[in-house]
Design a protein around this motif. Sequence first.
Motif, PDB file in Angstrom:
ATOM      1  N   PHE A   5       0.853  -1.185   0.000  1.00  0.00           N
ATOM      2  CA  PHE A   5       0.000   0.000   0.000  1.00  0.00           C
ATOM      3  C   PHE A   5       0.885   1.230   0.000  1.00  0.00           C
ATOM      4  CE2 PHE A   5      -2.124   3.384   2.341  1.00  0.00           C
ATOM      5  CZ  PHE A   5      -3.289   3.502   1.619  1.00  0.00           C
ATOM      6  N   GLY A   6       0.520   2.227  -0.762  1.00  0.00           N
ATOM      7  CA  GLY A   6       1.292   3.471  -0.763  1.00  0.00           C
ATOM      8  C   GLY A   6       2.632   3.293  -1.438  1.00  0.00           C
ATOM      9  N   GLU A   7       3.678   3.155  -0.668  1.00  0.00           N
ATOM     10  CA  GLU A   7       5.023   2.971  -1.191  1.00  0.00           C
ATOM     11  C   GLU A   7       5.199   1.523  -1.628  1.00  0.00           C
ATOM     12  OE1 GLU A   7       7.420   5.303  -1.550  1.00  0.00           O
ATOM     13  OE2 GLU A   7       5.981   6.787  -0.870  1.00  0.00           O
ATOM     14  N   HIS A   8       5.402   1.317  -2.914  1.00  0.00           N
ATOM     15  CA  HIS A   8       5.614  -0.040  -3.411  1.00  0.00           C
ATOM     16  C   HIS A   8       7.104  -0.270  -3.587  1.00  0.00           C
ATOM     17  CE1 HIS A   8       1.399  -0.876  -4.154  1.00  0.00           C
ATOM     18  NE2 HIS A   8       1.309   0.368  -4.581  1.00  0.00           N
ATOM     19  N   GLY A   9       7.546  -1.429  -3.195  1.00  0.00           N
ATOM     20  CA  GLY A   9       8.947  -1.751  -3.366  1.00  0.00           C
ATOM     21  C   GLY A   9       9.379  -2.811  -2.382  1.00  0.00           C
ATOM     22  N   ARG A  10      10.607  -3.218  -2.528  1.00  0.00           N
ATOM     23  CA  ARG A  10      11.200  -4.215  -1.635  1.00  0.00           C
ATOM     24  C   ARG A  10      12.397  -3.590  -0.958  1.00  0.00           C
ATOM     25  NH1 ARG A  10      11.063  -9.376  -5.681  1.00  0.00           N
ATOM     26  NH2 ARG A  10       8.801  -9.446  -5.823  1.00  0.00           N
ATOM     27  N   TYR A  11      12.520  -3.899   0.323  1.00  0.00           N
ATOM     28  CA  TYR A  11      13.604  -3.340   1.117  1.00  0.00           C
ATOM     29  C   TYR A  11      14.275  -4.456   1.898  1.00  0.00           C
ATOM     30  CZ  TYR A  11      11.266   0.898  -0.177  1.00  0.00           C
ATOM     31  OH  TYR A  11      10.693   1.892  -0.912  1.00  0.00           O
ATOM     32  N   LEU A  12      15.576  -4.417   1.951  1.00  0.00           N
ATOM     33  CA  LEU A  12      16.352  -5.396   2.684  1.00  0.00           C
ATOM     34  C   LEU A  12      16.763  -4.781   4.016  1.00  0.00           C
ATOM     35  CD1 LEU A  12      17.843  -8.115   2.809  1.00  0.00           C
ATOM     36  CD2 LEU A  12      19.793  -6.964   1.726  1.00  0.00           C
ATOM     37  N   LEU A  13      16.335  -5.412   5.102  1.00  0.00           N
ATOM     38  CA  LEU A  13      16.700  -4.984   6.448  1.00  0.00           C
ATOM     39  C   LEU A  13      17.787  -5.919   6.952  1.00  0.00           C
ATOM     40  CD1 LEU A  13      16.213  -3.340   9.057  1.00  0.00           C
ATOM     41  CD2 LEU A  13      14.488  -5.063   9.661  1.00  0.00           C
ATOM     42  N   THR A  14      18.922  -5.357   7.282  1.00  0.00           N
ATOM     43  CA  THR A  14      20.003  -6.153   7.863  1.00  0.00           C
ATOM     44  C   THR A  14      20.343  -5.571   9.229  1.00  0.00           C
ATOM     45  OG1 THR A  14      21.678  -4.819   6.726  1.00  0.00           O
ATOM     46  CG2 THR A  14      21.000  -6.855   5.655  1.00  0.00           C
ATOM     47  N   PRO A  29      11.071 -11.267  -1.196  1.00  0.00           N
ATOM     48  CA  PRO A  29      10.800 -10.882   0.191  1.00  0.00           C
ATOM     49  C   PRO A  29      10.629 -12.082   1.115  1.00  0.00           C
ATOM     50  CG  PRO A  29       8.812 -10.682  -1.104  1.00  0.00           C
ATOM     51  CD  PRO A  29       9.922 -11.031  -2.072  1.00  0.00           C
ATOM     52  N   ASP A  30      10.988 -11.878   2.380  1.00  0.00           N
ATOM     53  CA  ASP A  30      10.692 -12.857   3.420  1.00  0.00           C
ATOM     54  C   ASP A  30       9.281 -12.632   3.950  1.00  0.00           C
ATOM     55  OD1 ASP A  30      13.251 -13.894   3.203  1.00  0.00           O
ATOM     56  OD2 ASP A  30      14.039 -12.620   4.791  1.00  0.00           O
ATOM     57  N   LEU A  31       8.856 -11.350   3.972  1.00  0.00           N
ATOM     58  CA  LEU A  31       7.525 -10.954   4.434  1.00  0.00           C
ATOM     59  C   LEU A  31       6.951  -9.904   3.495  1.00  0.00           C
ATOM     60  CD1 LEU A  31       8.376 -10.220   8.193  1.00  0.00           C
ATOM     61  CD2 LEU A  31       7.224 -12.253   7.329  1.00  0.00           C
ATOM     62  N   SER A  32       5.644  -9.907   3.316  1.00  0.00           N
ATOM     63  CA  SER A  32       4.955  -8.833   2.584  1.00  0.00           C
ATOM     64  C   SER A  32       3.996  -8.171   3.553  1.00  0.00           C
ATOM     65  CB  SER A  32       4.157  -9.390   1.400  1.00  0.00           C
ATOM     66  OG  SER A  32       5.003  -9.913   0.419  1.00  0.00           O
ATOM     67  N   LEU A  33       4.037  -6.841   3.591  1.00  0.00           N
ATOM     68  CA  LEU A  33       3.155  -6.121   4.494  1.00  0.00           C
ATOM     69  C   LEU A  33       2.848  -4.732   3.988  1.00  0.00           C
ATOM     70  CD1 LEU A  33       5.144  -4.650   7.417  1.00  0.00           C
ATOM     71  CD2 LEU A  33       6.242  -6.276   5.906  1.00  0.00           C
ATOM     72  N   ASP A  34       1.786  -4.190   4.512  1.00  0.00           N
ATOM     73  CA  ASP A  34       1.315  -2.851   4.199  1.00  0.00           C
ATOM     74  C   ASP A  34       2.133  -1.847   5.015  1.00  0.00           C
ATOM     75  OD1 ASP A  34      -0.612  -0.513   4.907  1.00  0.00           O
ATOM     76  OD2 ASP A  34      -1.524  -1.510   3.177  1.00  0.00           O
ATOM     77  N   VAL A  35       2.288  -0.648   4.508  1.00  0.00           N
ATOM     78  CA  VAL A  35       3.070   0.370   5.205  1.00  0.00           C
ATOM     79  C   VAL A  35       2.454   0.694   6.567  1.00  0.00           C
ATOM     80  CG1 VAL A  35       1.950   2.371   4.137  1.00  0.00           C
ATOM     81  CG2 VAL A  35       4.342   2.520   4.866  1.00  0.00           C
ATOM     82  N   SER A  36       1.138   0.606   6.717  1.00  0.00           N
ATOM     83  CA  SER A  36       0.527   0.867   8.024  1.00  0.00           C
ATOM     84  C   SER A  36       0.881  -0.231   9.023  1.00  0.00           C
ATOM     85  CB  SER A  36      -0.992   1.020   7.896  1.00  0.00           C
ATOM     86  OG  SER A  36      -1.582  -0.171   7.427  1.00  0.00           O
ATOM     87  N   ASP A  37       0.993  -1.482   8.551  1.00  0.00           N
ATOM     88  CA  ASP A  37       1.411  -2.564   9.431  1.00  0.00           C
ATOM     89  C   ASP A  37       2.884  -2.409   9.811  1.00  0.00           C
ATOM     90  OD1 ASP A  37      -1.093  -3.882   9.522  1.00  0.00           O
ATOM     91  OD2 ASP A  37      -0.702  -4.677   7.515  1.00  0.00           O
ATOM     92  N   LEU A  38       3.695  -1.949   8.888  1.00  0.00           N
ATOM     93  CA  LEU A  38       5.092  -1.676   9.194  1.00  0.00           C
ATOM     94  C   LEU A  38       5.181  -0.618  10.296  1.00  0.00           C
ATOM     95  CD1 LEU A  38       8.110  -2.037   8.718  1.00  0.00           C
ATOM     96  CD2 LEU A  38       7.920  -0.354   6.853  1.00  0.00           C
TER      97      LEU A  38
END
Length: 84
Positions: A5-14, A29-38
Amino acid sequence: MRSTFGEHGRYLLTVRDGKADCVPTDREPDLSLDVSDLGSVYLGGTAPSTLVRAGHIRPHRPGAAILADALFRAERSPHCLHWF
């Protein structure tokens, strides 16, 4: 993580030695989630595994939610002394 939702893309968190880095990536991705859930996970009080059980976060590999729980766990629960 991938926002749906909103910002689409994949981000790597290390995380290494207690320091986190988050950068755009093409990796699956390991997980898919909405920006509000993030936001709920990042600001504290809601564990990623809770949002998986509620159907808000979709894991793409076994153990991803457990790892995310550990990465986002805080020593203290969020608390606001001021009501507004």
